[in-house]
Design an enzyme around this catalytic site. Structure first.
Site, PDB file in Angstrom:
ATOM      1  N   GLU A 111       0.818  -1.193   0.000  1.00  0.00           N
ATOM      2  CA  GLU A 111       0.000   0.000   0.000  1.00  0.00           C
ATOM      3  C   GLU A 111       0.853   1.245   0.000  1.00  0.00           C
ATOM      4  OE1 GLU A 111      -3.849  -1.873   2.147  1.00  0.00           O
ATOM      5  OE2 GLU A 111      -2.401  -0.897   3.441  1.00  0.00           O
ATOM      6  N   CYS A 125       3.245   8.587   0.919  1.00  0.00           N
ATOM      7  CA  CYS A 125       3.825   7.710   1.930  1.00  0.00           C
ATOM      8  C   CYS A 125       4.070   6.358   1.257  1.00  0.00           C
ATOM      9  CB  CYS A 125       2.824   7.595   3.080  1.00  0.00           C
ATOM     10  SG  CYS A 125       3.346   6.496   4.382  1.00  0.00           S
ATOM     11  N   CYS A 132       6.767  -6.587   7.724  1.00  0.00           N
ATOM     12  CA  CYS A 132       7.864  -5.947   8.453  1.00  0.00           C
ATOM     13  C   CYS A 132       8.423  -6.954   9.443  1.00  0.00           C
ATOM     14  CB  CYS A 132       7.344  -4.717   9.205  1.00  0.00           C
ATOM     15  SG  CYS A 132       8.658  -3.715   9.959  1.00  0.00           S
ATOM     16  N   CYS A 136       6.630  -3.885  16.482  1.00  0.00           N
ATOM     17  CA  CYS A 136       6.059  -2.760  17.230  1.00  0.00           C
ATOM     18  C   CYS A 136       4.599  -3.080  17.536  1.00  0.00           C
ATOM     19  CB  CYS A 136       6.172  -1.466  16.423  1.00  0.00           C
ATOM     20  SG  CYS A 136       7.864  -1.131  15.910  1.00  0.00           S
ATOM     21  N   CYS A 139       1.495  -1.206  15.724  1.00  0.00           N
ATOM     22  CA  CYS A 139       1.480  -1.074  14.267  1.00  0.00           C
ATOM     23  C   CYS A 139       0.824  -2.277  13.600  1.00  0.00           C
ATOM     24  CB  CYS A 139       2.908  -0.924  13.756  1.00  0.00           C
ATOM     25  SG  CYS A 139       2.972  -0.759  11.962  1.00  0.00           S
ATOM     26  N   CYS A 366      -1.404   6.321   9.699  1.00  0.00           N
ATOM     27  CA  CYS A 366      -0.198   5.688  10.237  1.00  0.00           C
ATOM     28  C   CYS A 366      -0.562   4.426  11.000  1.00  0.00           C
ATOM     29  CB  CYS A 366       0.515   6.598  11.231  1.00  0.00           C
ATOM     30  SG  CYS A 366       1.040   8.152  10.562  1.00  0.00           S
TER      31      CYS A 366
HETATM   32  N1  SAH Z   1       9.257   1.349  10.114  1.00  0.00           N
HETATM   33  C1  SAH Z   1       9.348   2.773   9.999  1.00  0.00           C
HETATM   34  C2  SAH Z   1       8.327   3.397   9.087  1.00  0.00           C
HETATM   35  C3  SAH Z   1       6.897   2.903   9.186  1.00  0.00           C
HETATM   36  S1  SAH Z   1       5.959   3.422  10.569  1.00  0.00           S
HETATM   37  C4  SAH Z   1       9.295   3.408  11.358  1.00  0.00           C
HETATM   38  O1  SAH Z   1       9.112   2.694  12.339  1.00  0.00           O
HETATM   39  O2  SAH Z   1       9.502   4.598  11.473  1.00  0.00           O
HETATM   40  C5  SAH Z   1       5.611   5.108  10.273  1.00  0.00           C
HETATM   41  C6  SAH Z   1       5.153   5.838  11.543  1.00  0.00           C
HETATM   42  O3  SAH Z   1       3.832   5.436  11.905  1.00  0.00           O
HETATM   43  C7  SAH Z   1       6.034   5.547  12.737  1.00  0.00           C
HETATM   44  O4  SAH Z   1       6.446   6.729  13.362  1.00  0.00           O
HETATM   45  C8  SAH Z   1       5.134   4.777  13.672  1.00  0.00           C
HETATM   46  O5  SAH Z   1       5.484   5.037  15.012  1.00  0.00           O
HETATM   47  C9  SAH Z   1       3.768   5.307  13.308  1.00  0.00           C
HETATM   48  N2  SAH Z   1       2.693   4.383  13.645  1.00  0.00           N
HETATM   49  C10 SAH Z   1       2.693   3.048  13.530  1.00  0.00           C
HETATM   50  N3  SAH Z   1       1.511   2.529  13.953  1.00  0.00           N
HETATM   51  C11 SAH Z   1       0.755   3.565  14.335  1.00  0.00           C
HETATM   52  C12 SAH Z   1      -0.581   3.673  14.846  1.00  0.00           C
HETATM   53  N4  SAH Z   1      -1.350   2.604  15.031  1.00  0.00           N
HETATM   54  N5  SAH Z   1      -1.036   4.920  15.116  1.00  0.00           N
HETATM   55  C13 SAH Z   1      -0.278   6.006  14.888  1.00  0.00           C
HETATM   56  N6  SAH Z   1       0.972   5.956  14.407  1.00  0.00           N
HETATM   57  C14 SAH Z   1       1.485   4.755  14.142  1.00  0.00           C
END
Ligand code: SAH
Length: 376
Positions: A111, A125, A132, A136, A139, A366
């Site tokens: 996506e 984006c 991945c 986390c 996420c 995000c």
């Molecule tokens: N792997 C990379 C890029 C992808 S995540 C990274 O970790 O930076 C992009 C951003 O989205 C990150 O800052 C992450 O903290 C945020 N993110 C992930 N899941 C989220 C969620 N459920 N709500 C809000 N932000 C989120």
């Protein structure tokens, strides 16, 4: 905390295609490829011609390359691949955000999200991996597990597919000019620094003056905090070209261990030490992303600790209220609570931006990518 964390870079490779995809190559590599695959030395400008066709005009095939000899077009068609991603669906949000759902040759979904800026431009984006390897807990992409790295052409084609879409939309609306993608963030699916070489090459292609010519200073690579890769980035010319964002998301190791298990391998101190190696330049600050999780990292004490951690750096903090999804055990703080955290940080002197969720009605915000893309 004795949790097992995957720290090795993902080893699964990009599926080998039969023929070289020429969309993967910069003009120098194209010239080398042509020299190797031509019965007699090709004209000097041939590589540049091809590069412009592929990256500026997004040619679908050799047949449209009207300034190449017909025989050469036929010959190249049999030799090289010009494969692109398959556009599966475009989802539109009420706020103008579009999510492109794309498929790879083997049918995996990825996506890419187009977010309108104030001025007719767009921020895209982009994804760097399918799934991945990181875990986390907030996420959605993490719940897919790691599938594979994207090839360079699969990264740049996300941008070209979005440009094609904007062009089709402009024609349908009778607009004089299509919308322009001016900014790129590597904040889609995947950990871009786990796919360092492909991401770097994608940046080189996308910033090339004879290609999409997106300004390097408008590109940001976001990392969860892979310290060795950040150290590599800090030494690389790439750091002079694009910005770095770090997903900090907590102010104590206890909390960060919990929300981002990668922290048990490289803790906050190690992460910030690596970030301090990144050359500072006038134009850009390091960005820290801070996903705000109710009752986890949103207290006044967190604001104070955030200042203690990053207050001495030239940086900005992007506060992202958590976007809920079924795979995460967290809640978004109330808007009063979000405001309080942001005001607290600002009062302490931090440069803070509040990121309002975009496209959350289409699962494009995000942390929501890949929720319904059929990968799970
Ligand atoms: N792997 C990379 C890029 C992808 S995540 C990274 O970790 O930076 C992009 C951003 O989205 C990150 O800052 C992450 O903290 C945020 N993110 C992930 N899941 C989220 C969620 N459920 N709500 C809000 N932000 C989120």
């Amino acid at each position: 905390m004795d949790q097992v964390v995957a720290i090795r870079p993902p080893a699964r490779g990009i599926p080998r295609a039969g023929a070289q995809n020429l969309r993967d190559l910069d003009p120098a590599d194209l010239a080398a490829w042509l020299a190797q695959h031509s019965p007699e030395p090709p004209p000097r400008h041939r590589a540049d011609q091809l590069f412009r066709w592929l990256h500026q005009r997004r040619a679908p095939d050799f047949a449209v390359m009207s300034d190449l000899p017909a025989g050469e077009r036929t010959r190249l068609t049999g030799l090289a691949s010009l494969a692109r991603l398959h556009l599966d669906a475009v989802l539109r949000s009420h706020d103008g955000t579009r999510k492109l759902r794309l498929r790879t040759a083997e049918g995996a979904a990825l996506e890419s999200v187009l977010i309108p800026n104030e001025d007719r431009g767009y921020t895209q984006c982009v994804s760097s991996q399918i799934g991945c390897a990181l875990t986390c807990r907030f996420c959605a992409t993490a719940s897919l597990g790691f599938q594979r790295n994207l090839a360079t052409w699969e990264i740049v084609d996300q941008v070209y597919q979005a440009q094609d879409l904007l062009e089709r939309e402009a024609i349908a609306e009778g607009a004089e000019y299509p919308g322009r993608i001016t900014n790129l963030v590597f904040m889609g699916m995947g950990e871009p620094l786990h796919n360092y070489n492909q991401v770097k090459r994608a940046v080189q292609l996308l910033t090339h003056a004879h290609g999409a010519a997106i300004a390097g200073r408008r590109i940001t690579i976001s990392s969860s905090g892979l310290v060795p890769a950040i150290e590599r980035f800090a030494r690389d010319e790439l750091a002079l070209e694009v910005g770095l964002a770090i997903s900090l998301n907590a102010t104590t190791d206890a909390v960060r261990d919990e929300v981002m298990p990668i922290n048990t391998r490289w803790n906050i101190a190690a992460l910030l030490a690596a970030v301090r190696l990144v050359p500072q330049h006038r134009r850009r600050f390091v960005t820290f992303e801070y996903v705000l999780l109710a009752d986890v990292n949103d207290s006044d004490a967190d604001a104070q600790r955030l200042l203690d951690l990053v207050g001495d750096m030239r940086c900005q903090v992007n506060v992202i209220p958590f976007n809920p999804h079924p795979h995460a055990p967290y809640r978004r703080p109330s808007s009063t609570r979000v405001q309080r955290f942001v005001h607290r940080c600002r009062a302490l002197g931090l440069l803070v931006y509040l990121r309002t969720p975009r496209g959350d009605d289409i699962g494009a915000a995000c942390g929501q990518l890949a929720l319904e893309s059929g990968n799970a």
